[in-house]
Design a protein around this motif. Sequence first.
Motif, PDB file in Angstrom:
ATOM      1  N   UNK A 193      -2.282  -4.338  -7.840  1.00 56.20           N
ATOM      2  CA  UNK A 193      -3.573  -4.155  -8.494  1.00 56.20           C
ATOM      3  C   UNK A 193      -4.718  -3.862  -7.557  1.00 56.20           C
ATOM      4  N   UNK A 194      -4.475  -3.914  -6.251  1.00 55.33           N
ATOM      5  CA  UNK A 194      -5.515  -3.655  -5.251  1.00 55.33           C
ATOM      6  C   UNK A 194      -4.901  -2.798  -4.136  1.00 55.33           C
ATOM      7  N   UNK A 195      -4.783  -1.502  -4.407  1.00 58.67           N
ATOM      8  CA  UNK A 195      -4.125  -0.619  -3.454  1.00 58.67           C
ATOM      9  C   UNK A 195      -5.102   0.194  -2.620  1.00 58.67           C
TER      10      UNK A 195
ATOM     11  N   UNK B 156      -0.994   6.929   4.525  1.00 56.30           N
ATOM     12  CA  UNK B 156      -1.408   6.097   3.393  1.00 56.30           C
ATOM     13  C   UNK B 156      -1.350   6.908   2.105  1.00 56.30           C
ATOM     14  N   UNK B 157      -1.905   8.129   2.130  1.00 57.54           N
ATOM     15  CA  UNK B 157      -1.901   8.975   0.940  1.00 57.54           C
ATOM     16  C   UNK B 157      -0.473   9.326   0.526  1.00 57.54           C
ATOM     17  N   UNK B 158       0.394   9.583   1.503  1.00 62.43           N
ATOM     18  CA  UNK B 158       1.778   9.906   1.184  1.00 62.43           C
ATOM     19  C   UNK B 158       2.464   8.737   0.475  1.00 62.43           C
TER      20      UNK B 158
ATOM     21  N   UNK C  69       4.699  -0.866   6.662  1.00 68.95           N
ATOM     22  CA  UNK C  69       3.699  -0.419   5.696  1.00 68.95           C
ATOM     23  C   UNK C  69       4.330   0.112   4.415  1.00 68.95           C
ATOM     24  N   UNK C  70       5.293   1.026   4.543  1.00 70.72           N
ATOM     25  CA  UNK C  70       5.872   1.626   3.343  1.00 70.72           C
ATOM     26  C   UNK C  70       6.548   0.581   2.459  1.00 70.72           C
ATOM     27  N   UNK C  71       7.240  -0.364   3.064  1.00 70.78           N
ATOM     28  CA  UNK C  71       7.902  -1.415   2.280  1.00 70.78           C
ATOM     29  C   UNK C  71       6.875  -2.292   1.564  1.00 70.78           C
TER      30      UNK C  71
END
Length: 312
Positions: free
Chosen positions: A173-175, A237-239, A301-303
């Motif tokens: 909910x807070x990305x 981050x955008x990816x 980060x991705x996980x």
Amino acid sequence: MGAVIAVTGAAGFLGRAVVARARAQGHELRAISRGAAPPEWAGDTGIEVVHADLRRESPPLDGVSAVIHAAARMGGDDAAQAEGTVAPSARLLDHAAGSGARLVLVSSISVLGTAGLAPFARVNEDTPIEPRPERRDAYARAKIAQERDARAIAARHGAMLRIVRPGAIFGAGHLWNAHMGVTLGPLTLGPRHAGELPLCWLAHAAQILLLAATAPQADPVELIHALDDDRPDRARFLAALGRRGLPLGWRGLDMAAGLLTPLAPRLPGLLRRETLRARLMPLRYDNAHAHALGFRPEADFETAMAAARGAA
């Protein structure tokens, strides 16, 4: 002192994560909140729920070993921040210090003054606080005031104080965060550079705050930047979010903001040079103090972003 940890703002985004992690580790909690308790707390005898409006009252802190002060306003002007964050924080911390508890203040890396740094400079706990807070937003000014008051209160009472400065905390909910730039529909307008985003996954923030409340402390005041080890740039981050960006040149943005400096008091926050540099300047970050405290990352980060998106 007792073994109970008190958490203010306990029913909020960060507070709930701290409470959940603390209970998973077997800590007894005093969960202080203005609103209703989350349903998952029902029947948990290890959580003592205290309803209190910190703007008007001080909660009971007898038998508390540490207070994690996470309650704060996220928006509003200086008057709203003074009423909702600065004044209640000073009263709460003074009460906690007088009760013999260790103080753990949840501050923010927004207090730092980055306008004088060179691009790609490394930011750590030695980076000075913003020297011209009048040119920043009300939230940053309130956090600067919180840190000032906390230091004075701890010194007056001889209390132990840890100031934890999270980066941009992300979780279910807070990305999104202000360090990315401006959104226009599906597009993001932000600088094109390889600077790091000062991110902190919600689970990591909770881990660091609990360590701050429980780990042995030698110095009366300790500063800890709560940041992930794996800090992406904006493209990454955008990816991870599946979004597209419209990159802008950092130097052009900085020069344009510099030309607008005489108008700064009347401009929106992001058009003020100090605010723009604090959010968008290419920088590197350091979290060595968090590691010295005992922080151990639990995901890259991705996980972490995938977990946050999946739980939303």
